[in-house]
Enzyme design. Structure first.
Site, PDB file in Angstrom:
ATOM      1  CB  ALA A  59      -0.900  -0.023   1.234  1.00  0.00           C
ATOM      2  CB  CYS A  86      -3.472  -6.592   5.807  1.00  0.00           C
ATOM      3  SG  CYS A  86      -3.218  -4.922   6.464  1.00  0.00           S
ATOM      4  N   GLY A 119       9.503 -12.410   2.867  1.00  0.00           N
ATOM      5  CA  GLY A 119       9.949 -11.888   4.157  1.00  0.00           C
ATOM      6  C   GLY A 119      11.443 -11.711   4.229  1.00  0.00           C
ATOM      7  NE  ARG A 174       9.861  -5.108   5.189  1.00  0.00           N
ATOM      8  CZ  ARG A 174      10.093  -5.708   6.345  1.00  0.00           C
ATOM      9  NH1 ARG A 174      10.158  -4.988   7.444  1.00  0.00           N
ATOM     10  NH2 ARG A 174      10.249  -7.016   6.407  1.00  0.00           N
TER      11      ARG A 174
HETATM   12  C1  FMN Z   1       4.468  -0.090   3.147  1.00  0.00           C
HETATM   13  C2  FMN Z   1       3.932  -1.506   3.059  1.00  0.00           C
HETATM   14  C3  FMN Z   1       2.674  -1.720   2.549  1.00  0.00           C
HETATM   15  C4  FMN Z   1       2.174  -3.037   2.450  1.00  0.00           C
HETATM   16  N1  FMN Z   1       0.959  -3.248   1.875  1.00  0.00           N
HETATM   17  C5  FMN Z   1       0.527  -4.525   1.649  1.00  0.00           C
HETATM   18  C6  FMN Z   1      -0.654  -4.782   0.889  1.00  0.00           C
HETATM   19  O1  FMN Z   1      -1.321  -3.869   0.380  1.00  0.00           O
HETATM   20  N2  FMN Z   1      -1.020  -6.093   0.726  1.00  0.00           N
HETATM   21  C7  FMN Z   1      -0.281  -7.139   1.242  1.00  0.00           C
HETATM   22  O2  FMN Z   1      -0.647  -8.299   1.064  1.00  0.00           O
HETATM   23  N3  FMN Z   1       0.846  -6.908   1.948  1.00  0.00           N
HETATM   24  C8  FMN Z   1       1.268  -5.643   2.135  1.00  0.00           C
HETATM   25  N4  FMN Z   1       2.464  -5.425   2.758  1.00  0.00           N
HETATM   26  C9  FMN Z   1       3.280  -6.579   3.173  1.00  0.00           C
HETATM   27  C10 FMN Z   1       4.281  -6.945   2.056  1.00  0.00           C
HETATM   28  O3  FMN Z   1       3.614  -7.369   0.898  1.00  0.00           O
HETATM   29  C11 FMN Z   1       5.229  -8.070   2.526  1.00  0.00           C
HETATM   30  O4  FMN Z   1       4.468  -9.202   2.843  1.00  0.00           O
HETATM   31  C12 FMN Z   1       6.053  -7.680   3.755  1.00  0.00           C
HETATM   32  O5  FMN Z   1       6.580  -6.369   3.632  1.00  0.00           O
HETATM   33  C13 FMN Z   1       7.206  -8.672   4.002  1.00  0.00           C
HETATM   34  O6  FMN Z   1       8.042  -8.730   2.885  1.00  0.00           O
HETATM   35  P1  FMN Z   1       9.453  -7.916   2.802  1.00  0.00           P
HETATM   36  O7  FMN Z   1      10.251  -8.312   3.993  1.00  0.00           O
HETATM   37  O8  FMN Z   1      10.046  -8.347   1.492  1.00  0.00           O
HETATM   38  O9  FMN Z   1       9.093  -6.468   2.849  1.00  0.00           O
HETATM   39  C14 FMN Z   1       2.956  -4.134   2.902  1.00  0.00           C
HETATM   40  C15 FMN Z   1       4.221  -3.888   3.430  1.00  0.00           C
HETATM   41  C16 FMN Z   1       4.728  -2.596   3.502  1.00  0.00           C
HETATM   42  C17 FMN Z   1       6.120  -2.387   4.048  1.00  0.00           C
END
Ligand code: FMN
Length: 305
Positions: free
Chosen positions: A11, A93, A193, A216
């Site tokens: 988001a 979420c 993750g 991220r």
């Molecule tokens: C700013 C932000 C917004 C996110 N919005 C969503 C979303 O709209 N839908 C969703 O399934 N996960 C959302 N997530 C979770 C990410 O898709 C992901 O599962 C989570 O950040 C872990 O992965 P990473 O360590 O690669 O960031 C969001 C994460 C962040 C940081």
């Protein structure tokens, strides 16, 4: 099958411009940010803008959230999603306002309802993929039960973020739990993750998953996909960001464009290790071309330092 690299739904970040830039750098599949099934039902203009898909955009899946199986199934049929390659259901979420509503990761506390939502959506989603994005559980890890439920309810694939909802973003993603999820079902499982570089990516792939979803780690560095795929060739950061801007210019007026892109510019500048004083200048910009010029000067200055 070659491992796939997915850009996570995020988001505020996974807009059409960012998605396309990530795809140019090698993301095989991108996702929209989560879109409310209720807002879709009421024809929300804001949600329509979030569901904008640029012409020529590569494989992209729209993510929806909600708790009402009928509304979710109806959303799948909405003309807004005709141009997307698939529908993904958000069951991960952990944000309090979403969970309080019984949506997102709250569905992991009610697997019969989660299953109903997936199977009702499956009935409507016939010629494209239907997938689910989950966490390991709500309070406790019950990922095996969760992924089996997704498979039995008709999902084509699942993405597992290796934390429970209660953990939010604390600790590290549990790779053993992701490996267990992968081993428990026949449908493809994508691991998510904490993947930010070659080492963390190798760790995730060692779980046996079918691919990696990156969130991220891509903010401020959409070129992470080409780095992880060992693609040769120069990364032209200014060209990439200019493309990001041009795509969003198609939907947002200047005032909103500046706001939408501010966090991206701040993230791009942070990844360049520009000093905070320099980065803060983006917060004062009211004109997108000035923001681009500022970014260009930061790249020229800090890129090779
Ligand atoms: C700013 C932000 C917004 C996110 N919005 C969503 C979303 O709209 N839908 C969703 O399934 N996960 C959302 N997530 C979770 C990410 O898709 C992901 O599962 C989570 O950040 C872990 O992965 P990473 O360590 O690669 O960031 C969001 C994460 C962040 C940081």
């Amino acid at each position: 099958m070659q491992n796939k690299f997915l850009l996570a739904p995020m988001a505020g970040y996974s807009d059409a411009g960012f998605r396309e830039v990530c795809a140019d750098f090698g993301a095989d599949v991108t996702f929209t940010e989560m879109l409310s099934a209720q807002a879709i039902k009421y024809d929300s203009e804001k949600t329509k803008a979030l569901a904008f898909r640029a012409s020529g955009e590569k494989t992209c899946i729209a993510q929806i959230f909600g708790k009402d199986a009928d509304a979710m199934a109806q959303a799948c049929e909405n003309p807004l999603f005709k141009c997307f390659d698939g529908i993904d259901i958000n069951m991960g979420c952990p944000a309090p306002k979403i969970v309080k509503n019984g949506e997102g990761s709250a569905l992991l506390k009610n697997l019969p309802l989660a299953s109903k939502i997936i199977s009702e959506c499956r009935r409507k989603v016939q010629n494209k993929s239907l997938s689910v994005k989950v966490r390991l559980g709500f309070d406790e890890n019950n990922i095996v039960e969760i992924v089996k439920m997704c498979e039995d309810s008709g999902a084509d694939f699942v993405t597992v973020h290796g934390r429970t909802a209660k953990q939010m973003y604390s600790g590290r993603a549990d790779l053993d739990a992701i490996a267990l999820a992968k081993a428990s079902v026949k449908i493809p499982v994508f691991g998510n993750g904490d993947v930010t570089d070659a080492q963390t990516c190798a760790g995730m792939l060692a779980t046996g998953v079918d691919g990696v979803m990156i969130g991220r780690g891509a903010i401020g560095s959409p070129w992470i996909f080409s780095q992880l795929k060992n693609r040769s060739g120069d990364i032209d950061k200014i060209q990439a960001i200019s493309k990001h801007v041009e795509i969003l210019r198609q939907i947002y007026p200047e005032r909103l464009l500046v706001l939408m892109l501010r966090k991206h510019f701040l993230a791009y500048a942070a990844k360049l290790h520009a000093p905070v004083k320099e980065r803060q200048k983006f917060a004062l910009q009211t004109n997108i071309d000035e923001s681009l010029k500022l970014f260009q000067s930061l790249v020229n200055h800090f890129e090779n330092q």
